[in-house]
Design an enzyme around this catalytic site. Sequence first.
Site, PDB file in Angstrom:
ATOM      1  N   SER A 406      54.889 114.304  65.167  1.00  0.00           N
ATOM      2  CA  SER A 406      55.293 113.636  66.402  1.00  0.00           C
ATOM      3  C   SER A 406      55.459 114.622  67.551  1.00  0.00           C
ATOM      4  O   SER A 406      55.679 114.199  68.675  1.00  0.00           O
ATOM      5  CB  SER A 406      56.561 112.816  66.191  1.00  0.00           C
ATOM      6  OG  SER A 406      57.501 113.537  65.475  1.00  0.00           O
ATOM      7  N   HIS A 427      49.553 109.674  65.413  1.00  0.00           N
ATOM      8  CA  HIS A 427      51.011 109.550  65.449  1.00  0.00           C
ATOM      9  C   HIS A 427      51.421 108.089  65.341  1.00  0.00           C
ATOM     10  O   HIS A 427      51.311 107.331  66.298  1.00  0.00           O
ATOM     11  CB  HIS A 427      51.544 110.188  66.741  1.00  0.00           C
ATOM     12  CG  HIS A 427      53.028 110.118  66.864  1.00  0.00           C
ATOM     13  ND1 HIS A 427      53.683 110.062  68.063  1.00  0.00           N
ATOM     14  CD2 HIS A 427      54.002 110.084  65.924  1.00  0.00           C
ATOM     15  CE1 HIS A 427      54.975 109.990  67.862  1.00  0.00           C
ATOM     16  NE2 HIS A 427      55.196 109.994  66.564  1.00  0.00           N
ATOM     17  N   GLU A 439      49.400 106.706  68.569  1.00  0.00           N
ATOM     18  CA  GLU A 439      48.911 107.720  69.506  1.00  0.00           C
ATOM     19  C   GLU A 439      47.811 108.514  68.797  1.00  0.00           C
ATOM     20  O   GLU A 439      48.055 109.088  67.727  1.00  0.00           O
ATOM     21  CB  GLU A 439      50.040 108.669  69.915  1.00  0.00           C
ATOM     22  CG  GLU A 439      50.877 108.165  71.072  1.00  0.00           C
ATOM     23  CD  GLU A 439      51.964 109.168  71.465  1.00  0.00           C
ATOM     24  OE1 GLU A 439      52.056 109.510  72.643  1.00  0.00           O
ATOM     25  OE2 GLU A 439      52.729 109.608  70.578  1.00  0.00           O
ATOM     26  N   ASN A 477      56.929 110.607  73.134  1.00  0.00           N
ATOM     27  CA  ASN A 477      58.164 111.353  72.876  1.00  0.00           C
ATOM     28  C   ASN A 477      58.470 112.366  73.977  1.00  0.00           C
ATOM     29  O   ASN A 477      59.621 112.687  74.233  1.00  0.00           O
ATOM     30  CB  ASN A 477      58.093 112.046  71.506  1.00  0.00           C
ATOM     31  CG  ASN A 477      58.351 111.059  70.382  1.00  0.00           C
ATOM     32  OD1 ASN A 477      58.818 109.932  70.623  1.00  0.00           O
ATOM     33  ND2 ASN A 477      58.052 111.442  69.164  1.00  0.00           N
TER      34      ASN A 477
END
Length: 695
Positions: A406, A427, A439, A477
């Site tokens: 991540s 991800h 992702e 993130n």
Amino acid sequence: MSTPVAYSRQGDVAVLRIDNPPVNALSQAVRQGLSDAMDRAEADAGVKAALIVGEGRAFIAGADITEFGKPPMQPNLPDLCTRIEASPLVVVASMHGVSLGGGLEVALGAHYRIAQPSARVGLPEVHLGLIPGAGGTQRLPRLTGAEKAIEMITTGRQVGASEALGMGLIDKIEEGDTEAVGLAYVQDLLAQEAPRRPVSALPGPDAIDWDATYDAVLKKGRGQISPATAVRAVQAASELPFDAGMLRERELFIELMGTDQRKGMIHAFFNERAVGNLPELKGVAPRPLKAIGVIGGGTMGAGIATATLLAGMQVVLIEMKDDAVEAAKGRIGGNLQGALKRGKISQDAFDTMTTKALTVSTDYGTLKDVDLVIEAVFEEMSVKKDVFGKLDAVCKPGCVLASNTSYLDVNEIAASTSRPSDVIGLHFFSPAHVMKLLEVVVADQTAPDVVATGFALAKALGKVSVRAGVCDGFIGNRILSVYRTAADHMVLDGATPYQIDNALTDFGFAMGPFAVADLAGLDIGWMTRKRKAPHRHPEERVPTYLDKLCEQGHFGQKTGEGYYLYEKGKRGGVPNPKIAELIAAEQRDLGITPRPFTDEDIVRRYMCAMVNEAAKVVGEGIARRPLDVDMTLLFGYGFPRFWGGPMKWADIQGLDKVLADIEAFAKDDAWFWQPAPLLRELVASGRTFDDLNKG
Ligand code: 3H9
């Protein structure tokens, strides 16, 4: 000029066939075509009935959404439905595929409705920030009663043919060619001398407790206004004569058409589809995807394996020890059991998935035939490199090697193999068999067909995939860490975590950031703070009060204590009094005098932090387009769909206002609030984020 509505004659029946691919949306040409064809049928000597059918995969998917927001073009849809209903001919709709929104409204304008067993009907306008605007709120409740109509309209739920028959929404189900079954039905009706049966002539629905229903729907909508507005429209069907009810529906529809929520939701509708269409992948064929390897059978690995099994693929999962093999099998079995219970899969499919399609082993050699392997092990570079070394040794040439990291550097992982062009980041979001976002992280040397394979996998798994470049946290993130920080700063300065959570759920988020932190586990943020501490800029403000709670072993929901206190068996928690004490102590240590924040201040700072970082992410090319950011936040981070995404939200506010706010906030903390160069550029040139989506 060719028309998308073909007219033909079958004995004494006129057949009106709509052919407007891909889904027979009711564009101006279709509306005009239907209106002209009705005129022609009525003037055609000997014609007693009209049958409306749709070509292709749907009867009609609704109004043409691309026309919304543009000047209206005649004939309008409500008038067309009324015109169909008023015809002296017997009008029948023969429905297949979906009949949605205006499509169902056209069918409700007909006097009789026949459908294929697989047909589905619905009024999904609320998902576009609207209500049905061509009589759906007036005709549907006349057939089903107020409660069922309100349930259908406020949820936008699609109803299958047999349920629709039970509700009185359709009159007959018959399998076969839509025109053939429709004609047979028309002949039956004519033989019985069945009368024209306009729905508008039926009495309005009985009254229910309108105010209580309105309040309940409003609350459930978490800030979305169209579902509650639909209740008022159905109320009009009960309280007003049909024509006055239609006027009331029109008024409410037009009001909603002018809202930001409508703009946001239509932005979401189109970009949810556009996000997976990358210009760079045009003509690039993905590699085969029959068997997938997964490394690690924890929550994430088991979720990925579950999603892959549900998509009908073979899965080989690798764990380190025999007991971990059993635990992984248990997790996957549990996930699939959930799908079985909810009727998503049959017992047969469950048996195949848990036995034939799934292999769990400790032997990397069992991966030799897989087409793509996804590593989901501990987030530590050395561990990842070790795994990729093993994969490099056993996987067949051409196998795609993916990491579910991540935030770690996918370039560094790729460089540790002999085949960096086969390496990519995929991800997933936890739980991976539930969350819609993927992702696709493209490293410097990732081959185009490997990127195409990442997108093809996402499509097979029913996920929304977003292309991301390599950086700490990728798109989602990375942005999250910044708006979370803005929330932390507000806590240091005087807002409580609870006020922030409330302000943001009122804004439309499913949960506030502090409730989310409790759910995810406070140990995650604690570890990240420790990881980032050595590289921190001296001007960065980082609250440490929460570390003290973590040091005592309190990690949020899983330990029963975090920002909130959780009682076993109860949903949600109550504020933890220790938090207020810890914050007050830190404020004293830092010499901060707490100041009040309004809910509006909170939303503004949180959103500006999000938009500013998102603009940096787009400016640096980590996200190719603002829409990629919007879809990431919508599908992975609980961002309210009715705002369309943070970039759409910013466009709606006005980018000049957003920039002015950021510059004002920077007066107190210039390090944190550094305006994104892209934001400055757009403001200077008078453009919006959406302009960049079109390029
Ligand atoms: C309405 O009816 C208002 C009225 O009450 C009152 C008016 C006065 N218009 O989803 P897909 C495009 S509001 C224009 O990939 P699927 C879509 O963008 C409307 N375009 O296929 C895509 O284009 P592209 C109420 C539309 O098989 C292509 O068709 N109706 C429309 O997975 C294929 O779509 C709705 O809200 C449209 N209405 O799903 C229904 N619909 O290929 C909205 C689709 O360029 N549509 N397109 O990306 C859907 O739910 C799904 O598209 C459907 C097909 C289930 C129909």
